[in-house]
Design an enzyme around this catalytic site. Structure first.
Site, PDB file in Angstrom:
ATOM      1  CG  ASP A   1      -0.280   0.108   2.548  1.00  0.00           C
ATOM      2  OD1 ASP A   1       0.891   0.394   2.403  1.00  0.00           O
ATOM      3  OD2 ASP A   1      -0.938   0.085   3.400  1.00  0.00           O
TER       4      ASP A   1
ATOM      5  CG  ASP B   1      -5.632  -5.269   1.692  1.00  0.00           C
ATOM      6  OD1 ASP B   1      -6.298  -4.809   0.746  1.00  0.00           O
ATOM      7  OD2 ASP B   1      -5.645  -5.052   2.662  1.00  0.00           O
TER       8      ASP B   1
ATOM      9  CB  CYS C   1     -10.333 -26.961   7.954  1.00  0.00           C
ATOM     10  SG  CYS C   1      -8.758 -25.776   7.733  1.00  0.00           S
TER      11      CYS C   1
ATOM     12  CB  CYS D   1      -5.287 -25.632   8.708  1.00  0.00           C
ATOM     13  SG  CYS D   1      -6.073 -25.304  10.024  1.00  0.00           S
TER      14      CYS D   1
ATOM     15  CB  CYS E   1      -8.819 -28.233  11.219  1.00  0.00           C
ATOM     16  SG  CYS E   1      -9.428 -26.658  11.380  1.00  0.00           S
TER      17      CYS E   1
ATOM     18  CG  HIS F   1      -8.910 -22.519  11.082  1.00  0.00           C
ATOM     19  ND1 HIS F   1      -9.229 -23.435  10.414  1.00  0.00           N
ATOM     20  CD2 HIS F   1      -9.905 -21.553  11.006  1.00  0.00           C
ATOM     21  CE1 HIS F   1     -10.559 -23.318   9.939  1.00  0.00           C
ATOM     22  NE2 HIS F   1     -11.052 -22.053  10.516  1.00  0.00           N
TER      23      HIS F   1
HETATM   24 ZN    ZN Z   1      -8.289 -25.367   9.880  1.00  0.00          ZN
END
Ligand code: ZN
Length: 372
Positions: free
Chosen positions: A91, A265, A303, A305, A308, A334
């Protein structure tokens, strides 16, 4: 290597495509995690890559104050400094100057302000902001604009937009074009459709590689934001990327993609991750809540990740209750993973011509709530 955006598919106003840059391709629509001070907070660069993120954002204001643009330039640019070889969008610093710094004075040439860190005096003009982003080696440089306050009178919104357009011309003149690099102009004009259209026309006269919609998500509410996009996006070139700055919640992203936005963003998923708030396929939840303390199930069974697939809700709850730093680390991973999966789902739906159905199913899943 030419910077550019190529459309792969469109479904209504929503579109999927690829952004080609000097630092690699970016599939759109895309969410860019915010790496404020040369780091996506609580994540290593490898972890950011693992979420599926292909481009990150850096903040000129923070980096110019600490460690300084000259130091980053001596290290070969922000890509090398933070070990992120992929594309980086920076930015221009205007937003943070208005929201963080003390004792700022605005004049036609630029802004003088004091650092929120140590009170030292600094100045940003369109030329200086563009030069700093060049030193950072930003793949995508943003034009320096005035952050219009909200709420503001009609006269204030108009004069602020007009100043931002003069600054856009000066930003463009200061930009050093290089193959695969880009500079985006920023559409201003509050929630006034006519001012937005005039702002787009002024930017098109100058000519940029892409166009951002700025000055939204500042308190106007989702309905006014969507109405402003409806009035703005159709004026933007069909064959160039469109970026909605500082947005937003998962529901904001779906609504803006439906209106033809390609890039986003927002600090929400990272900031929320540090405060125990999780975004999931079943809406948001707070892991500090006592209902999770005996729950052996995962945060979100769908999920991929680490939080998870390797840990229980009870463990995540414990980490936050004990103020362990692993809690914010896991939950940031996550939330960014969820945002990336959300965007990939939207891209796939656009490509298969099922965007509306997919969006409706996604919203219904959020509305049904968390059953864990
Ligand atoms: Zn997750």
């Amino acid at each position: 290597m030419t910077f550019g955006w190529t459309e792969a598919a469109a479904d209504g106003a929503a579109r999927a495509g690829t952004l080609d840059t000097a630092h690699g391709p970016v599939a759109t629509p895309v969410f860019m995690p915010v790496g404020t001070a040369g780091t996506v907070k609580a994540m290593t660069a490898d972890q950011v890559r693992t979420t599926g993120a292909s481009i990150v954002l850096g903040n000129t204001y923070h980096l110019m104050l600490r460690p300084g643009a000259d130091r980053i330039e001596r290290f070969g640019g922000l890509h090398k400094f933070m070990d992120w070889p992929g594309p980086i969008l920076t930015d221009s610093g205007g937003f943070q100057v208005m929201s963080l710094s003390a004792l700022r004075t605005l004049d036609e040439d630029g802004v003088t302000f004091r650092s929120h860190l140590d009170g030292s005096a600094h100045r940003l003009t369109p030329e200086i902001a563009t030069e700093i982003q060049h030193k950072l080696d930003a793949t995508i440089t943003m034009a320096f604009d005035e952050c219009t306050k909200f709420p503001a009178t009609a006269d204030e919104v108009r004069s602020s937009m007009e100043r931002s357009m003069r600054w856009a011309g000066r930003s463009r003149a200061a930009f050093v074009a290089r193959p695969g690099y880009a500079q985006f102009g920023i559409v201003q004009g509050g929630v006034d459709p006519e001012l937005r259209a005039r702002s787009v026309a002024a930017l098109l006269d100058i000519g940029f590689e892409g166009y951002a919609v700025g000055g939204l998500a500042v308190g106007e509410g989702q309905a006014a934001m969507f109405a402003t996009l409806d009035a703005t996006v159709p004026h933007l070139p069909r064959d160039q990327p469109r970026y909605l700055m500082g947005v937003g919640t998962p529901d904001d992203l779906v609504g803006a993609v439906a209106r033809g936005i390609d890039m986003f963003d927002c600090v929400m998923p990272t900031r929320a991750g540090r405060t125990a708030r999780a975004y999931t396929r079943h809406g948001t939840l707070n892991l500090r809540n006592a209902r999770h303390q005996e729950n052996q199930g995962p945060l979100d069974p769908a999920c991929r990740c680490t939080a998870c697939t390797r840990h229980s809700r009870a463990y995540l709850h414990h980490l936050f209750r004990a103020n362990e730093m692993l809690g914010p680390m896991l939950l940031t991973q996550h939330n960014i993973t969820y945002y990336q999966d959300l965007m990939r789902g939207l891209r796939n739906a656009i490509c298969s011509g099922t965007f509306e159905t997919h969006a409706a199913e996604t919203r219904a899943s959020w509305a049904a709530g968390d059953l864990g």
